[in-house]
Design a protein around this motif. Sequence first.
Motif, PDB file in Angstrom:
ATOM      1  N   THR A 112      -1.451 136.746 112.909  1.00  0.00           N
ATOM      2  CA  THR A 112      -0.491 136.096 113.804  1.00  0.00           C
ATOM      3  C   THR A 112       0.937 136.455 113.388  1.00  0.00           C
ATOM      4  O   THR A 112       1.178 136.881 112.254  1.00  0.00           O
ATOM      5  CB  THR A 112      -0.657 134.564 113.745  1.00  0.00           C
ATOM      6  N   LYS A 113       1.871 136.265 114.301  1.00  0.00           N
ATOM      7  CA  LYS A 113       3.283 136.535 114.008  1.00  0.00           C
ATOM      8  C   LYS A 113       3.752 135.669 112.832  1.00  0.00           C
ATOM      9  O   LYS A 113       4.489 136.131 111.964  1.00  0.00           O
ATOM     10  CB  LYS A 113       4.160 136.254 115.234  1.00  0.00           C
ATOM     11  N   ALA A 114       3.338 134.398 112.835  1.00  0.00           N
ATOM     12  CA  ALA A 114       3.762 133.480 111.775  1.00  0.00           C
ATOM     13  C   ALA A 114       3.247 133.946 110.411  1.00  0.00           C
ATOM     14  O   ALA A 114       3.977 133.909 109.424  1.00  0.00           O
ATOM     15  CB  ALA A 114       3.264 132.070 112.073  1.00  0.00           C
ATOM     16  N   SER A 115       1.982 134.409 110.362  1.00  0.00           N
ATOM     17  CA  SER A 115       1.434 134.855 109.076  1.00  0.00           C
ATOM     18  C   SER A 115       2.106 136.145 108.610  1.00  0.00           C
ATOM     19  O   SER A 115       2.341 136.339 107.412  1.00  0.00           O
ATOM     20  CB  SER A 115      -0.084 135.042 109.163  1.00  0.00           C
ATOM     21  N   GLN A 116       2.454 137.028 109.564  1.00  0.00           N
ATOM     22  CA  GLN A 116       3.166 138.258 109.201  1.00  0.00           C
ATOM     23  C   GLN A 116       4.557 137.923 108.643  1.00  0.00           C
ATOM     24  O   GLN A 116       4.984 138.485 107.631  1.00  0.00           O
ATOM     25  CB  GLN A 116       3.321 139.162 110.427  1.00  0.00           C
ATOM     26  N   GLN A 117       5.250 136.979 109.300  1.00  0.00           N
ATOM     27  CA  GLN A 117       6.588 136.588 108.864  1.00  0.00           C
ATOM     28  C   GLN A 117       6.533 135.919 107.490  1.00  0.00           C
ATOM     29  O   GLN A 117       7.357 136.212 106.615  1.00  0.00           O
ATOM     30  CB  GLN A 117       7.202 135.636 109.891  1.00  0.00           C
ATOM     31  N   LYS A 118       5.534 135.060 107.270  1.00  0.00           N
ATOM     32  CA  LYS A 118       5.372 134.382 105.987  1.00  0.00           C
ATOM     33  C   LYS A 118       5.122 135.404 104.877  1.00  0.00           C
ATOM     34  O   LYS A 118       5.677 135.288 103.778  1.00  0.00           O
ATOM     35  CB  LYS A 118       4.197 133.407 106.087  1.00  0.00           C
ATOM     36  N   ARG A 119       4.327 136.406 105.174  1.00  0.00           N
ATOM     37  CA  ARG A 119       4.029 137.456 104.197  1.00  0.00           C
ATOM     38  C   ARG A 119       5.297 138.226 103.835  1.00  0.00           C
ATOM     39  O   ARG A 119       5.564 138.496 102.660  1.00  0.00           O
ATOM     40  CB  ARG A 119       2.965 138.401 104.758  1.00  0.00           C
ATOM     41  N   MET A 120       6.086 138.584 104.836  1.00  0.00           N
ATOM     42  CA  MET A 120       7.312 139.340 104.582  1.00  0.00           C
ATOM     43  C   MET A 120       8.320 138.505 103.777  1.00  0.00           C
ATOM     44  O   MET A 120       9.004 139.024 102.902  1.00  0.00           O
ATOM     45  CB  MET A 120       7.947 139.807 105.902  1.00  0.00           C
ATOM     46  N   GLU A 121       8.397 137.212 104.072  1.00  0.00           N
ATOM     47  CA  GLU A 121       9.301 136.339 103.319  1.00  0.00           C
ATOM     48  C   GLU A 121       8.876 136.229 101.858  1.00  0.00           C
ATOM     49  O   GLU A 121       9.715 136.255 100.956  1.00  0.00           O
ATOM     50  CB  GLU A 121       9.349 134.953 103.958  1.00  0.00           C
ATOM     51  N   SER A 122       7.564 136.110 101.613  1.00  0.00           N
ATOM     52  CA  SER A 122       7.102 135.996 100.229  1.00  0.00           C
ATOM     53  C   SER A 122       7.323 137.308  99.476  1.00  0.00           C
ATOM     54  O   SER A 122       7.658 137.300  98.282  1.00  0.00           O
ATOM     55  CB  SER A 122       5.625 135.594 100.174  1.00  0.00           C
ATOM     56  N   LYS A 123       7.187 138.441 100.175  1.00  0.00           N
ATOM     57  CA  LYS A 123       7.454 139.740  99.536  1.00  0.00           C
ATOM     58  C   LYS A 123       8.939 139.871  99.181  1.00  0.00           C
ATOM     59  O   LYS A 123       9.291 140.362  98.109  1.00  0.00           O
ATOM     60  CB  LYS A 123       7.036 140.895 100.458  1.00  0.00           C
ATOM     61  N   ALA A 124       9.793 139.414 100.082  1.00  0.00           N
ATOM     62  CA  ALA A 124      11.234 139.494  99.834  1.00  0.00           C
ATOM     63  C   ALA A 124      11.624 138.588  98.666  1.00  0.00           C
ATOM     64  O   ALA A 124      12.432 138.973  97.812  1.00  0.00           O
ATOM     65  CB  ALA A 124      12.003 139.093 101.092  1.00  0.00           C
ATOM     66  N   LYS A 125      11.023 137.403  98.600  1.00  0.00           N
ATOM     67  CA  LYS A 125      11.307 136.481  97.510  1.00  0.00           C
ATOM     68  C   LYS A 125      10.861 137.071  96.174  1.00  0.00           C
ATOM     69  O   LYS A 125      11.593 137.020  95.192  1.00  0.00           O
ATOM     70  CB  LYS A 125      10.593 135.151  97.775  1.00  0.00           C
ATOM     71  N   ARG A 126       9.691 137.647  96.145  1.00  0.00           N
ATOM     72  CA  ARG A 126       9.164 138.256  94.918  1.00  0.00           C
ATOM     73  C   ARG A 126      10.025 139.450  94.501  1.00  0.00           C
ATOM     74  O   ARG A 126      10.315 139.641  93.323  1.00  0.00           O
ATOM     75  CB  ARG A 126       7.712 138.709  95.160  1.00  0.00           C
ATOM     76  N   GLY A 128      13.182 139.760  95.119  1.00  0.00           N
ATOM     77  CA  GLY A 128      14.424 139.199  94.598  1.00  0.00           C
ATOM     78  C   GLY A 128      14.279 138.776  93.144  1.00  0.00           C
ATOM     79  O   GLY A 128      15.169 139.018  92.324  1.00  0.00           O
ATOM     80  N   VAL A 129      13.147 138.168  92.807  1.00  0.00           N
ATOM     81  CA  VAL A 129      12.886 137.754  91.426  1.00  0.00           C
ATOM     82  C   VAL A 129      12.853 138.982  90.520  1.00  0.00           C
ATOM     83  O   VAL A 129      13.457 138.991  89.441  1.00  0.00           O
ATOM     84  CB  VAL A 129      11.555 136.967  91.331  1.00  0.00           C
ATOM     85  N   LYS A 130      12.194 140.033  90.954  1.00  0.00           N
ATOM     86  CA  LYS A 130      12.097 141.255  90.143  1.00  0.00           C
ATOM     87  C   LYS A 130      13.467 141.919  89.999  1.00  0.00           C
ATOM     88  O   LYS A 130      13.781 142.486  88.948  1.00  0.00           O
ATOM     89  CB  LYS A 130      11.089 142.227  90.765  1.00  0.00           C
ATOM     90  N   ARG A 131      14.293 141.849  91.047  1.00  0.00           N
ATOM     91  CA  ARG A 131      15.628 142.435  91.001  1.00  0.00           C
ATOM     92  C   ARG A 131      16.493 141.726  89.965  1.00  0.00           C
ATOM     93  O   ARG A 131      17.271 142.344  89.245  1.00  0.00           O
ATOM     94  CB  ARG A 131      16.277 142.363  92.386  1.00  0.00           C
ATOM     95  N   LEU A 132      16.338 140.393  89.883  1.00  0.00           N
ATOM     96  CA  LEU A 132      17.106 139.620  88.913  1.00  0.00           C
ATOM     97  C   LEU A 132      16.688 139.932  87.471  1.00  0.00           C
ATOM     98  O   LEU A 132      17.477 139.776  86.545  1.00  0.00           O
ATOM     99  CB  LEU A 132      16.927 138.119  89.186  1.00  0.00           C
ATOM    100  N   ARG A 133      15.465 140.366  87.268  1.00  0.00           N
ATOM    101  CA  ARG A 133      14.957 140.646  85.936  1.00  0.00           C
ATOM    102  C   ARG A 133      15.395 142.021  85.423  1.00  0.00           C
ATOM    103  O   ARG A 133      15.273 142.301  84.241  1.00  0.00           O
ATOM    104  CB  ARG A 133      13.429 140.610  85.919  1.00  0.00           C
TER     105      ARG A 133
END
Length: 139
Positions: A112-126, A128-133
Amino acid sequence: MIEVTSRIQLDEREIKESFIRASGPGGQNVNKVSSAVELRFDARNSPNLPEGVRERLMKLAGRRLTLGGEIVITAQSHRSQEMNRADALEKLLELIRAATIVPKARRKTKPTKASQQKRMESKAKRGGVKRLRQSRPDD
């Protein structure tokens, strides 16, 4: 005739039984009496099985299936030969009944669109965490 389902009956002559000595506890009796049962059923050449059931049965049998298409079932959990015979026959009938069930065909679905969007948001968040490290060279 042995009734498996309302539509499938097996002839007793299709099932071959041989009696072997059981392993495990039993005292002196274990060395004298052949109480274990080895049941053989020729699934490949059985005239009483429909083609679809035969194919599913041979898949379900797994390592109990010989190269010749025979299903070999061994029962030795009981001390009496009669109980082991009944146990082996019941195991065979359960296997055939399981093969009569036609598996439901899987239909491909799109995420679904919602599951695709949720996946992309979690990838972006992860990310970001790696970028800070990451270590950065001093300015």
